[in-house]
Design a protein around this motif. Sequence first.
Motif, PDB file in Angstrom:
ATOM      1  N   GLU A 158       6.649 -19.337 -50.452  1.00 13.12           N
ATOM      2  CA  GLU A 158       5.485 -18.546 -50.865  1.00 13.12           C
ATOM      3  C   GLU A 158       4.211 -19.251 -50.406  1.00 13.12           C
ATOM      4  OE1 GLU A 158       4.283 -15.141 -52.840  1.00 13.12           O
ATOM      5  OE2 GLU A 158       6.172 -15.973 -53.559  1.00 13.12           O
ATOM      6  N   GLY A 159       3.263 -18.496 -49.867  1.00 10.57           N
ATOM      7  CA  GLY A 159       1.969 -19.048 -49.499  1.00 10.57           C
ATOM      8  C   GLY A 159       1.951 -19.888 -48.233  1.00 10.57           C
ATOM      9  N   SER A 160       3.016 -19.864 -47.459  1.00  8.29           N
ATOM     10  CA  SER A 160       3.034 -20.640 -46.219  1.00  8.29           C
ATOM     11  C   SER A 160       2.473 -19.803 -45.067  1.00  8.29           C
ATOM     12  CB  SER A 160       4.462 -21.094 -45.893  1.00  8.29           C
ATOM     13  OG  SER A 160       5.289 -19.993 -45.615  1.00  8.29           O
ATOM     14  N   TYR A 161       2.104 -20.468 -44.003  1.00  9.88           N
ATOM     15  CA  TYR A 161       1.606 -19.803 -42.790  1.00  9.88           C
ATOM     16  C   TYR A 161       2.316 -20.414 -41.596  1.00  9.88           C
ATOM     17  CZ  TYR A 161      -1.915 -17.758 -45.756  1.00  9.88           C
ATOM     18  OH  TYR A 161      -2.538 -17.045 -46.746  1.00  9.88           O
ATOM     19  N   ARG A 162       3.635 -20.187 -41.525  1.00 10.30           N
ATOM     20  CA  ARG A 162       4.454 -20.796 -40.490  1.00 10.30           C
ATOM     21  C   ARG A 162       4.878 -19.846 -39.382  1.00 10.30           C
ATOM     22  NH1 ARG A 162       6.316 -23.690 -45.004  1.00 10.30           N
ATOM     23  NH2 ARG A 162       6.392 -25.916 -44.607  1.00 10.30           N
ATOM     24  N   SER A 163       4.951 -18.538 -39.684  1.00 10.67           N
ATOM     25  CA  SER A 163       5.601 -17.621 -38.741  1.00 10.67           C
ATOM     26  C   SER A 163       5.086 -16.198 -38.902  1.00 10.67           C
ATOM     27  CB  SER A 163       7.115 -17.634 -38.988  1.00 10.67           C
ATOM     28  OG  SER A 163       7.411 -16.967 -40.208  1.00 10.67           O
ATOM     29  N   VAL A 164       5.677 -15.297 -38.138  1.00  7.27           N
ATOM     30  CA  VAL A 164       5.317 -13.878 -38.231  1.00  7.27           C
ATOM     31  C   VAL A 164       5.531 -13.335 -39.639  1.00  7.27           C
ATOM     32  CG1 VAL A 164       5.782 -13.417 -35.801  1.00  7.27           C
ATOM     33  CG2 VAL A 164       7.585 -13.032 -37.480  1.00  7.27           C
ATOM     34  N   ALA A 165       6.413 -13.951 -40.410  1.00 12.65           N
ATOM     35  CA  ALA A 165       6.668 -13.502 -41.778  1.00 12.65           C
ATOM     36  C   ALA A 165       5.428 -13.616 -42.654  1.00 12.65           C
ATOM     37  CB  ALA A 165       7.809 -14.309 -42.393  1.00 12.65           C
ATOM     38  N   ASP A 166       4.471 -14.441 -42.241  1.00 12.76           N
ATOM     39  CA  ASP A 166       3.286 -14.711 -43.057  1.00 12.76           C
ATOM     40  C   ASP A 166       2.042 -13.971 -42.578  1.00 12.76           C
ATOM     41  OD1 ASP A 166       4.741 -16.655 -44.638  1.00 12.76           O
ATOM     42  OD2 ASP A 166       4.692 -17.899 -42.839  1.00 12.76           O
ATOM     43  N   ILE A 167       2.187 -13.133 -41.575  1.00 15.89           N
ATOM     44  CA  ILE A 167       1.021 -12.476 -40.988  1.00 15.89           C
ATOM     45  C   ILE A 167       0.770 -11.121 -41.648  1.00 15.89           C
ATOM     46  CG2 ILE A 167       0.045 -11.503 -38.863  1.00 15.89           C
ATOM     47  CD1 ILE A 167       1.535 -13.798 -37.405  1.00 15.89           C
ATOM     48  N   THR A 168      -0.429 -10.996 -42.177  1.00 15.25           N
ATOM     49  CA  THR A 168      -0.850  -9.745 -42.808  1.00 15.25           C
ATOM     50  C   THR A 168      -2.109  -9.189 -42.152  1.00 15.25           C
ATOM     51  OG1 THR A 168      -2.102 -10.992 -44.467  1.00 15.25           O
ATOM     52  CG2 THR A 168       0.162 -10.356 -45.036  1.00 15.25           C
ATOM     53  N   GLY A 169      -2.680  -9.928 -41.219  1.00 19.65           N
ATOM     54  CA  GLY A 169      -3.894  -9.499 -40.537  1.00 19.65           C
ATOM     55  C   GLY A 169      -4.436 -10.627 -39.674  1.00 19.65           C
ATOM     56  N   PRO A 170      -5.626 -10.428 -39.104  1.00 15.66           N
ATOM     57  CA  PRO A 170      -6.198 -11.413 -38.182  1.00 15.66           C
ATOM     58  C   PRO A 170      -6.381 -12.810 -38.782  1.00 15.66           C
ATOM     59  CG  PRO A 170      -7.381  -9.340 -38.025  1.00 15.66           C
ATOM     60  CD  PRO A 170      -6.444  -9.214 -39.196  1.00 15.66           C
ATOM     61  N   GLU A 171      -6.781 -12.895 -40.058  1.00 17.57           N
ATOM     62  CA  GLU A 171      -7.024 -14.203 -40.678  1.00 17.57           C
ATOM     63  C   GLU A 171      -5.722 -15.000 -40.820  1.00 17.57           C
ATOM     64  OE1 GLU A 171      -8.291 -15.845 -45.008  1.00 17.57           O
ATOM     65  OE2 GLU A 171      -9.562 -14.252 -44.187  1.00 17.57           O
ATOM     66  N   SER A 172      -4.677 -14.355 -41.311  1.00 15.36           N
ATOM     67  CA  SER A 172      -3.400 -15.065 -41.464  1.00 15.36           C
ATOM     68  C   SER A 172      -2.784 -15.369 -40.091  1.00 15.36           C
ATOM     69  CB  SER A 172      -2.428 -14.276 -42.342  1.00 15.36           C
ATOM     70  OG  SER A 172      -2.240 -12.971 -41.850  1.00 15.36           O
ATOM     71  N   LEU A 173      -3.044 -14.518 -39.108  1.00 10.26           N
ATOM     72  CA  LEU A 173      -2.579 -14.791 -37.747  1.00 10.26           C
ATOM     73  C   LEU A 173      -3.184 -16.100 -37.246  1.00 10.26           C
ATOM     74  CD1 LEU A 173      -1.231 -14.086 -35.012  1.00 10.26           C
ATOM     75  CD2 LEU A 173      -3.221 -12.664 -34.512  1.00 10.26           C
ATOM     76  N   GLN A 174      -4.469 -16.306 -37.501  1.00 11.36           N
ATOM     77  CA  GLN A 174      -5.126 -17.546 -37.066  1.00 11.36           C
ATOM     78  C   GLN A 174      -4.551 -18.759 -37.789  1.00 11.36           C
ATOM     79  OE1 GLN A 174      -6.876 -17.641 -34.356  1.00 11.36           O
ATOM     80  NE2 GLN A 174      -6.643 -15.429 -34.286  1.00 11.36           N
ATOM     81  N   LYS A 175      -4.206 -18.594 -39.071  1.00 13.64           N
ATOM     82  CA  LYS A 175      -3.613 -19.703 -39.821  1.00 13.64           C
ATOM     83  C   LYS A 175      -2.232 -20.057 -39.264  1.00 13.64           C
ATOM     84  CE  LYS A 175      -6.011 -18.899 -44.177  1.00 13.64           C
ATOM     85  NZ  LYS A 175      -5.856 -18.530 -45.600  1.00 13.64           N
ATOM     86  N   VAL A 176      -1.441 -19.054 -38.910  1.00 16.21           N
ATOM     87  CA  VAL A 176      -0.123 -19.304 -38.321  1.00 16.21           C
ATOM     88  C   VAL A 176      -0.288 -19.992 -36.968  1.00 16.21           C
ATOM     89  CG1 VAL A 176       1.938 -18.188 -37.337  1.00 16.21           C
ATOM     90  CG2 VAL A 176       1.079 -17.478 -39.582  1.00 16.21           C
ATOM     91  N   ARG A 177      -1.235 -19.534 -36.171  1.00 15.82           N
ATOM     92  CA  ARG A 177      -1.480 -20.165 -34.866  1.00 15.82           C
ATOM     93  C   ARG A 177      -1.890 -21.627 -35.037  1.00 15.82           C
ATOM     94  NH1 ARG A 177      -3.425 -15.241 -31.960  1.00 15.82           N
ATOM     95  NH2 ARG A 177      -1.519 -14.724 -30.832  1.00 15.82           N
ATOM     96  N   ALA A 178      -2.746 -21.885 -36.009  1.00 16.42           N
ATOM     97  CA  ALA A 178      -3.188 -23.267 -36.249  1.00 16.42           C
ATOM     98  C   ALA A 178      -2.000 -24.135 -36.665  1.00 16.42           C
ATOM     99  CB  ALA A 178      -4.271 -23.298 -37.324  1.00 16.42           C
ATOM    100  N   TYR A 179      -1.122 -23.604 -37.500  1.00 15.81           N
ATOM    101  CA  TYR A 179       0.067 -24.352 -37.924  1.00 15.81           C
ATOM    102  C   TYR A 179       0.955 -24.671 -36.720  1.00 15.81           C
ATOM    103  CZ  TYR A 179       4.614 -25.378 -39.924  1.00 15.81           C
ATOM    104  OH  TYR A 179       5.818 -25.962 -40.219  1.00 15.81           O
ATOM    105  N   LYS A 180       1.182 -23.668 -35.870  1.00 20.39           N
ATOM    106  CA  LYS A 180       2.048 -23.879 -34.697  1.00 20.39           C
ATOM    107  C   LYS A 180       1.439 -24.899 -33.737  1.00 20.39           C
ATOM    108  CE  LYS A 180       4.530 -19.551 -34.793  1.00 20.39           C
ATOM    109  NZ  LYS A 180       5.045 -18.431 -34.035  1.00 20.39           N
ATOM    110  N   GLN A 181       0.120 -24.859 -33.556  1.00 29.45           N
ATOM    111  CA  GLN A 181      -0.538 -25.830 -32.683  1.00 29.45           C
ATOM    112  C   GLN A 181      -0.395 -27.244 -33.253  1.00 29.45           C
ATOM    113  OE1 GLN A 181      -4.474 -24.172 -32.400  1.00 29.45           O
ATOM    114  NE2 GLN A 181      -3.911 -22.814 -30.699  1.00 29.45           N
TER     115      GLN A 181
END
Length: 193
Positions: A158-181
């Motif tokens: 819950e509350g992680s930003y690791r993958s597509v499972a956590d994307i709900t819009g542009p803001e969470s997409l940026q958080k997932v990208r930052a995690y992957k980087q």
Amino acid sequence: MNVRLAQQEDADELLGRSPLALLVGMLLDQQIPMEWAFTGPHTIARRMGHDDLDAREIAAQDPESFAALLSEKPAVHRYPGSMAKRVRQLCQYLVDHYDGDASAVWRDADSGAELLTRLTELPGFGEQKARIFLALLGKRFGVAPEGWREAAGAYGEEGSYRSVADITGPESLQKVRAYKQEMKRAAKAKKSP
């Protein structure tokens, strides 16, 4: 279901209503930006003259013609020929094992462990991709057999930003990208002497 993986309204609408489109998008999600991968199912459907995907129809496609369809500009993937083969293999597997119904993969799974096993059996779905897709089903689509979070591993948190499972819009997409980087930087630093 309202999803924002492709970041394009028509493509996201298809992903939200078509289990096969969602599976194909996840299959395509490698070595290209996530939005490009999840736009792929919509592009394929449109090029086939439909507003949805059909596993039987795709499985029956001539391999060269289907590869050409995915290769049209703009290409559906960086490697359209090999991905066309994988999409057809996935669809043939669904026809052979689930009567062409992608949602049957998860519809009656009794546990997260069983669902993870079913997902890893899909052509093109290794353990990590299966765990991410399991988390996507649980977090965004309410597919929550007992133990699904544990079966999804860290992707189910819950509350992680690791993958597509956590994307709900542009803001969470940026958080997932930052995690992957950050993960790539850590891996690179670990390899350096």
